[in-house]
Design a protein around this motif. Structure first.
Motif, PDB file in Angstrom:
ATOM      1  N   HIS A   1       0.876  -1.164   0.000  1.00 39.41           N
ATOM      2  CA  HIS A   1       0.000   0.000   0.000  1.00 39.41           C
ATOM      3  C   HIS A   1       0.910   1.210   0.000  1.00 39.41           C
ATOM      4  CE1 HIS A   1      -3.774   2.096   0.907  1.00 39.41           C
ATOM      5  NE2 HIS A   1      -3.056   2.894   1.644  1.00 39.41           N
TER       6      HIS A   1
ATOM      7  N   LEU B   1     -12.221  12.055  -7.112  1.00 41.19           N
ATOM      8  CA  LEU B   1     -13.346  11.378  -6.459  1.00 41.19           C
ATOM      9  C   LEU B   1     -14.318  12.381  -5.884  1.00 41.19           C
ATOM     10  CD1 LEU B   1     -14.567   8.695  -5.587  1.00 41.19           C
ATOM     11  CD2 LEU B   1     -13.173   8.793  -3.530  1.00 41.19           C
TER      12      LEU B   1
ATOM     13  N   LEU C   1     -18.433  12.563  -5.380  1.00 41.05           N
ATOM     14  CA  LEU C   1     -19.014  12.541  -4.045  1.00 41.05           C
ATOM     15  C   LEU C   1     -19.844  13.790  -3.803  1.00 41.05           C
ATOM     16  CD1 LEU C   1     -16.054  11.148  -1.953  1.00 41.05           C
ATOM     17  CD2 LEU C   1     -18.189   9.999  -2.481  1.00 41.05           C
TER      18      LEU C   1
ATOM     19  N   THR D   1     -21.876   8.276   3.347  1.00 43.65           N
ATOM     20  CA  THR D   1     -22.108   6.836   3.297  1.00 43.65           C
ATOM     21  C   THR D   1     -21.535   6.314   1.995  1.00 43.65           C
ATOM     22  OG1 THR D   1     -24.154   7.030   4.559  1.00 43.65           O
ATOM     23  CG2 THR D   1     -23.839   5.025   3.290  1.00 43.65           C
ATOM     24  N   PRO D   2     -20.492   5.485   2.077  1.00 48.31           N
ATOM     25  CA  PRO D   2     -19.923   4.971   0.833  1.00 48.31           C
ATOM     26  C   PRO D   2     -20.892   4.030   0.145  1.00 48.31           C
ATOM     27  CG  PRO D   2     -18.928   3.894   2.735  1.00 48.31           C
ATOM     28  CD  PRO D   2     -19.811   4.971   3.264  1.00 48.31           C
TER      29      PRO D   2
ATOM     30  N   LEU E   1     -16.685   2.022  -3.279  1.00 46.94           N
ATOM     31  CA  LEU E   1     -15.967   0.853  -2.773  1.00 46.94           C
ATOM     32  C   LEU E   1     -15.535  -0.107  -3.870  1.00 46.94           C
ATOM     33  CD1 LEU E   1     -18.357   0.114   0.225  1.00 46.94           C
ATOM     34  CD2 LEU E   1     -16.166   1.303   0.304  1.00 46.94           C
TER      35      LEU E   1
ATOM     36  N   GLU F   1     -15.881  -5.397  -5.318  1.00 49.19           N
ATOM     37  CA  GLU F   1     -14.782  -5.035  -4.425  1.00 49.19           C
ATOM     38  C   GLU F   1     -14.121  -6.324  -3.958  1.00 49.19           C
ATOM     39  OE1 GLU F   1     -15.820  -3.924  -0.451  1.00 49.19           O
ATOM     40  OE2 GLU F   1     -14.195  -2.475  -0.285  1.00 49.19           O
TER      41      GLU F   1
ATOM     42  N   ILE G   1     -10.983  -7.767  -1.547  1.00 47.50           N
ATOM     43  CA  ILE G   1      -9.981  -7.433  -0.539  1.00 47.50           C
ATOM     44  C   ILE G   1      -9.190  -8.687  -0.224  1.00 47.50           C
ATOM     45  CG2 ILE G   1      -9.610  -6.683   1.836  1.00 47.50           C
ATOM     46  CD1 ILE G   1     -12.131  -5.043   1.626  1.00 47.50           C
TER      47      ILE G   1
ATOM     48  N   GLY H   1      -6.352 -10.193   2.272  1.00 46.76           N
ATOM     49  CA  GLY H   1      -5.721  -9.887   3.543  1.00 46.76           C
ATOM     50  C   GLY H   1      -5.454 -11.146   4.336  1.00 46.76           C
ATOM     51  N   TYR H   2      -5.302 -10.953   5.629  1.00 49.26           N
ATOM     52  CA  TYR H   2      -5.024 -12.070   6.523  1.00 49.26           C
ATOM     53  C   TYR H   2      -5.913 -11.964   7.746  1.00 49.26           C
ATOM     54  CZ  TYR H   2      -0.786 -13.115   3.901  1.00 49.26           C
ATOM     55  OH  TYR H   2       0.088 -13.450   2.912  1.00 49.26           O
ATOM     56  N   LEU H   3      -6.355 -13.127   8.221  1.00 47.68           N
ATOM     57  CA  LEU H   3      -7.020 -13.204   9.509  1.00 47.68           C
ATOM     58  C   LEU H   3      -6.024 -13.732  10.520  1.00 47.68           C
ATOM     59  CD1 LEU H   3     -10.513 -14.856   8.843  1.00 47.68           C
ATOM     60  CD2 LEU H   3     -10.030 -12.476   9.347  1.00 47.68           C
TER      61      LEU H   3
ATOM     62  N   ILE I   1      -7.134 -14.554   3.561  1.00 53.01           N
ATOM     63  CA  ILE I   1      -8.562 -14.447   3.340  1.00 53.01           C
ATOM     64  C   ILE I   1      -8.795 -13.544   2.143  1.00 53.01           C
ATOM     65  CG2 ILE I   1      -8.718 -12.544   5.017  1.00 53.01           C
ATOM     66  CD1 ILE I   1     -11.604 -13.411   5.562  1.00 53.01           C
TER      67      ILE I   1
ATOM     68  N   GLN J   1     -11.997 -11.492   0.481  1.00 50.95           N
ATOM     69  CA  GLN J   1     -13.385 -11.080   0.669  1.00 50.95           C
ATOM     70  C   GLN J   1     -13.846 -10.359  -0.593  1.00 50.95           C
ATOM     71  OE1 GLN J   1     -12.937  -8.932   4.417  1.00 50.95           O
ATOM     72  NE2 GLN J   1     -13.979 -10.620   5.453  1.00 50.95           N
TER      73      GLN J   1
ATOM     74  N   THR K   1     -17.173  -8.547  -2.545  1.00 51.06           N
ATOM     75  CA  THR K   1     -18.537  -8.016  -2.543  1.00 51.06           C
ATOM     76  C   THR K   1     -18.917  -7.716  -3.972  1.00 51.06           C
ATOM     77  OG1 THR K   1     -18.162  -7.000  -0.384  1.00 51.06           O
ATOM     78  CG2 THR K   1     -20.083  -6.265  -1.627  1.00 51.06           C
TER      79      THR K   1
ATOM     80  N   PHE L   1     -21.822 -11.222  -0.720  1.00 50.27           N
ATOM     81  CA  PHE L   1     -20.574 -11.039   0.000  1.00 50.27           C
ATOM     82  C   PHE L   1     -20.024 -12.414   0.321  1.00 50.27           C
ATOM     83  CE2 PHE L   1     -17.403  -9.353   2.724  1.00 50.27           C
ATOM     84  CZ  PHE L   1     -17.331 -10.181   3.840  1.00 50.27           C
TER      85      PHE L   1
END
Lengths: 304, 147
Positions: A43, A58, A62, A202-203, A208, A229, A231, A233-235, A246, A248, A250, A266
């Motif tokens: 990132h 953006l 918005l 509110t996105p 997203l 969307e 994502i 990552g790690y849990l 993981i 994720q 949507t 999701f």
């Protein structure tokens, strides 16, 4: 049993929060090269000017949506004569999982399906949800006032949706759960609840997700635009805080003409554990004339 | 709130603490920077808000949206001997809304109304989540501690 008081917990949480903020400060001081604390796509650290450039692009979208959401173009109007015009939505909710939990196959406590109905009277600043479970039982919520600082909330009935996950396993205990547990829920809140002068940001799927090119249909076969969307990552799982990958995802299926979400899925895919998924499908929606009694709180419990 | 630079100085620390409970630590600084950039671009609107920090918290979260991975590291027993080690796993084990509410109200020190705006839910819902979250924390920490 621990005799921890609220003051004890509060004090410990404040100390912990201060320490995490200090760690963030230390990380910022070590800003080059970027610290990789987890092995996912880097990132990049951006300076304020570069972020402002991106935000400017953006921001136009918005700001436009913020103006649309303000009450200068309200299309819902209350009437007298015992009826009121509302924005109505009925959504079918379902959830499923295929998990190899470390503790064995979890028992299902509750329902994996339900029907959500929402009625939004934006002029009168009243909102109602009724959730119906497969055995016919219901739970109701009526919210009055503003979306973010309600004058009153009333509810009735038990939350009967099952939590999906691996009970007792840190990081996996609740992967999917029924929406609307914290208040009013609608699949398209941006179009309904937030037509208010005191709207908070509110996105939406446009903030997203990214549009997936091509022709798409939702689970019922309705043609739609698809926004997604993802994502990675790690849990942190279990007492040893093992880092488990993981993904994720949507997906929003959007009516091309109205821009409204007609379906949202999701999913969480956890390496070595399995997949949990939820699906919200709008089956009915539109402006309706309903009795004023729709927002009558008689028989409901005052929450605050 | 007239001086934007003063606003940034005042809000940055608060926003950092709030986001430290919701994002991996290596993402918090960027998220705060994004939120402040957004505030600058929309300062006319932000200046009118009673709870700009709560609003910017949601802006920052919407930019990041990393769920759970790497959240709330620690507490490190060596750094924080006065914090029970079981608090970390207990917090991470809370449902996300309860964890957020407990963190923002008791970790960061926001009012229920401020936390409600940050979370996009009602004040009463914040109260419910805090109560259930604290109860669950005590239960989990009590189970972990010598029972």
């Amino acid at each position: 049993m621990s005799d921890l008081s609220t003051n004890d917990l509060e004090r410990q949480l404040r100390v912990w929060a201060d320490d995490l903020a200090l760690q963030v400060h230390d990380l910022r001081q070590q800003s080059t090269p970027v610290q990789e604390l987890r092995p996912v796509a880097p990132h990049p650290r951006r300076v304020l000017v570069l972020v402002a450039v991106a935000a400017l692009v953006l921001a136009g979208g918005l700001l436009l949506r913020a103006a649309e959401w303000r009450n200068e173009d309200a299309t819902v109007a209350s009437t007298s004569n015992g009826v009121v015009e509302v924005a109505y939505e009925r959504v079918e909710y379902s959830q499923e999982a295929n998990l190899a939990c470390p503790t064995g196959t979890p028992a299902v406590r509750g329902f994996n399906r339900s029907t959500f109905e929402s009625w939004a009277d934006n002029i009168g600043r009243r909102w109602r949800n009724t959730v119906t479970y497969p055995d016919g039982t219901t739970r109701d919520l009526i919210a009055l006032g503003s979306p973010t600082d309600l004058e009153a909330t009333y509810d009735r009935g038990e939350l009967r949706g099952a939590d999906v996950g691996c009970p007792g396993v840190d990081g996996l205990d609740i992967l999917i759960s029924e929406p609307g547990q914290s208040g009013y829920f609608a699949l398209n809140p941006g179009g309904d609840i937030m037509r208010s002068p005191d709207m908070a940001f509110t996105p939406t799927y446009k903030d997203l997700g990214e549009e997936v090119p091509g022709a798409h249909t939702d689970s019922t076969g309705r043609p739609a635009d698809l926004w997604r969307e993802t994502i990675n990552g790690y849990l942190e799982v279990g007492t040893a805080h093992d880092q488990v990958p993981i993904v994720q995802t949507t997906d929003w299926y959007v009516d091309h003409e109205t821009g409204e979400v007609i379906e949202r899925s999701f999913s969480s895919e956890i390496a070595g554990i399995g997949t949990a998924r939820s699906l919200l499908t709008r089956v009915d929606a539109g402006k309706r004339m309903v009795p004023q009694e729709t927002f009558d709180s008689d028989g409901l419990n005052l929450v605050h | 709130m007239g001086d934007f630079e003063q606003f940034v100085r005042d809000a940055e620390a608060e926003l950092t603490r709030a986001l430290a409970g919701h994002l991996p630590l290596d993402e918090v600084a960027d998220a705060v920077a994004e939120a402040m950039a957004f505030a600058w671009e929309h300062r006319a609107h932000v200046e009118q808000l009673d709870n700009a920090c709560g609003y910017l918290f949601r802006v920052a979260q919407s930019r990041s949206r990393v769920r759970r991975a790497g959240l709330l590291p620690g507490p490190d027993e060596g750094r924080l001997p006065e914090v029970e080690p079981s608090l970390g796993p207990a917090m991470r084990g809370l449902p996300s809304q309860q964890r957020s509410a407990v963190w923002l109200v008791h970790g960061v020190g926001w009012t229920y109304a401020e936390a409600a705006e940050a979370m996009g839910i009602s004040t009463s819902a914040v109260g419910t989540h805090v109560a259930r979250g604290l109860s669950r924390l005590r239960q989990q920490m009590g189970v972990d501690v010598g029972v």
